[in-house]
Enzyme design. Sequence first.
Site, PDB file in Angstrom:
ATOM      1  N   THR A 206       0.871  -1.184   0.000  1.00  0.00           N
ATOM      2  CA  THR A 206       0.000   0.000   0.000  1.00  0.00           C
ATOM      3  C   THR A 206       0.902   1.225   0.000  1.00  0.00           C
ATOM      4  O   THR A 206       1.981   1.190   0.592  1.00  0.00           O
ATOM      5  CB  THR A 206      -0.858  -0.007   1.288  1.00  0.00           C
ATOM      6  OG1 THR A 206      -1.791  -1.071   1.191  1.00  0.00           O
ATOM      7  CG2 THR A 206      -1.589   1.309   1.508  1.00  0.00           C
ATOM      8  N   ARG A 234     -15.031  -5.924  -0.372  1.00  0.00           N
ATOM      9  CA  ARG A 234     -14.404  -5.492   0.886  1.00  0.00           C
ATOM     10  C   ARG A 234     -13.704  -4.134   0.706  1.00  0.00           C
ATOM     11  O   ARG A 234     -13.005  -3.902  -0.264  1.00  0.00           O
ATOM     12  CB  ARG A 234     -13.384  -6.540   1.336  1.00  0.00           C
ATOM     13  CG  ARG A 234     -12.636  -6.173   2.629  1.00  0.00           C
ATOM     14  CD  ARG A 234     -11.249  -5.640   2.362  1.00  0.00           C
ATOM     15  NE  ARG A 234     -10.454  -5.497   3.573  1.00  0.00           N
ATOM     16  CZ  ARG A 234      -9.304  -4.830   3.628  1.00  0.00           C
ATOM     17  NH1 ARG A 234      -8.805  -4.278   2.560  1.00  0.00           N
ATOM     18  NH2 ARG A 234      -8.634  -4.735   4.752  1.00  0.00           N
ATOM     19  N   GLY A 236     -11.088  -1.498   2.709  1.00  0.00           N
ATOM     20  CA  GLY A 236     -10.154  -1.431   3.837  1.00  0.00           C
ATOM     21  C   GLY A 236     -10.171  -0.071   4.484  1.00  0.00           C
ATOM     22  O   GLY A 236     -11.105   0.722   4.303  1.00  0.00           O
ATOM     23  N   ASP A 237      -9.131   0.213   5.242  1.00  0.00           N
ATOM     24  CA  ASP A 237      -9.025   1.503   5.933  1.00  0.00           C
ATOM     25  C   ASP A 237      -8.518   2.610   5.015  1.00  0.00           C
ATOM     26  O   ASP A 237      -8.786   3.786   5.247  1.00  0.00           O
ATOM     27  CB  ASP A 237      -8.066   1.386   7.119  1.00  0.00           C
ATOM     28  CG  ASP A 237      -6.667   0.997   6.661  1.00  0.00           C
ATOM     29  OD1 ASP A 237      -6.546   0.047   5.848  1.00  0.00           O
ATOM     30  OD2 ASP A 237      -5.685   1.630   7.077  1.00  0.00           O
ATOM     31  N   THR A 257      -0.868   2.105   7.064  1.00  0.00           N
ATOM     32  CA  THR A 257      -0.771   0.865   6.297  1.00  0.00           C
ATOM     33  C   THR A 257      -0.778  -0.316   7.254  1.00  0.00           C
ATOM     34  O   THR A 257      -0.213  -0.232   8.337  1.00  0.00           O
ATOM     35  CB  THR A 257       0.494   0.820   5.419  1.00  0.00           C
ATOM     36  OG1 THR A 257       0.628  -0.497   4.857  1.00  0.00           O
ATOM     37  CG2 THR A 257       1.748   1.139   6.194  1.00  0.00           C
ATOM     38  N   GLY A 258      -1.455  -1.379   6.852  1.00  0.00           N
ATOM     39  CA  GLY A 258      -1.516  -2.549   7.724  1.00  0.00           C
ATOM     40  C   GLY A 258      -2.854  -3.236   7.593  1.00  0.00           C
ATOM     41  O   GLY A 258      -3.580  -3.019   6.616  1.00  0.00           O
ATOM     42  N   GLY A 260      -6.219  -3.532   7.621  1.00  0.00           N
ATOM     43  CA  GLY A 260      -7.193  -2.455   7.583  1.00  0.00           C
ATOM     44  C   GLY A 260      -8.353  -2.534   8.550  1.00  0.00           C
ATOM     45  O   GLY A 260      -8.793  -1.507   9.072  1.00  0.00           O
TER      46      GLY A 260
END
Length: 344
Positions: A206, A234, A236-237, A257-258, A260
Site C-alpha cells: 500500500t 471489501r 479497507g481503511d 498501512t496494515g 485495515g
Amino acid sequence: MLQHPNYLSKIFFFLVLFLSVSFSSCQMKSDKPQKPDYVLVIHGGAGAMERSKMSTESEAAYKEGLMTALRAGEEVLKNGGSSTDAVIASITLMEDNPLFNAGKGAVYNEVGEIAHDASIMEGKQGRAGAVGAVSIIRHPILAAKAIMDDGRHVFLVGKGAEKFAIQSGVDTVNPSYFFTQNRWDNYEKTRQSHLEREFTIPSKGTVGAVALDREGNLAAGTSTGGMHYKREGRLGDSPVIGAGTWADNNSCAVSATGHGEFFIRNAVAHDLHARMIYSGQSLQQAANDLVMNKLKSLDAGGGLIAVDKNGSIALPFNTSGMFRAYVIAGQEASVSIYSDDESK
Ligand code: ASP
C-alpha cells in the site's frame, strides 16, 4: 566635568546589558528546533520483510521506487507547490510502479479481480475525497482528488465512482493493465491451497504520503489494492477518512498501512490527531503508543507515517519492515525498509 566619566560608564553598562540579553535570546532561539520550510514522508506498505529473504536487487528496486516518488513530491514543495500536489506527485508514481500494491501491481481479491481504494485529505479546511472498489482507474488517488475538488460528496465506490472519475477527466484503463505475474501467482497459490491463514495477512505495498508545505498546509493521501484474497466488495481503511488517512493543520497529517479492519475499528488516523489536540500528546508519543502498544496488543500488524504542523515526523510500525522515505527541507533524504534501519 566630574559627571562626564559617570555618564560614559552608564552607557557602557547598558551596552553590555543589551548585548548579553540579545546574545542569550539568540542562543535560546537556536536551541529550539526550527520549523522546516517543507517536509515530505512517504510509505510503500508495512509487513513481514526479512532482510535474509530479500535479494539485493529487489531491495535496491524498492528503494529506487521510493526515492523517485520522494524526489517528485519534493520538487513540488521546493518550488512552492502545495502539500496536496506533492502528495499526488509521489503517490501517482508509486501507483505506476508494479512493485507496490497500488495502481499497477495491486493484489487480487478472492474472485481474481483487482479493486483499488484511495483517499486524500487537506489540513487547511478539512476537504477530503475517497474512492473504493474501483478497477479501471489508472491513478485511484486522482479520482479521490476529483471527488474532493468537486466537494459535493466525500466517498464514492464501484461503478458510480468510475463514472464520476470519467466525467472528471481522470485516466481510465482496461483492467488487464493492472496485471502482474507475481500477484497473479500469489492469487492462484492461495486459491488452490485455500490457505485460510493468508486471508488475514496484509499485503505489503500500500502506498501513502504526508506533506507540510511552505504555507504551513498539511495534506495526506493513501492508495492501495487492499488485502490479498480479500472478499469481493471489501473496503479497507485506506479510503476511510479517519482510519487510513487524516489531515488537520492544527495537528498533523497521517497515512496508515496494515491490517485495515483494525485501523477502521480503532479510527487510527483520527485518533492520532485527537490525542494531540485533546490530550496534548506529541506526534511521536501518540504515534508510537497507537502503533507499538494499542495495535500491537490487538495483534494488528501495520504502521503509519505522520508529519505535524511544526514539521516533526513519526514513522512507527510493528511489523518487521515498512518501505519508507522522507525529506526535511535542508536535510538529506532518508530511505529505509527494515525495523533495524536508521530511521525516525
Ligand atoms: N491497509 C490496507 C488494507 O487493509 C492494506 C495495507 O496497508 O497493506 O486494505
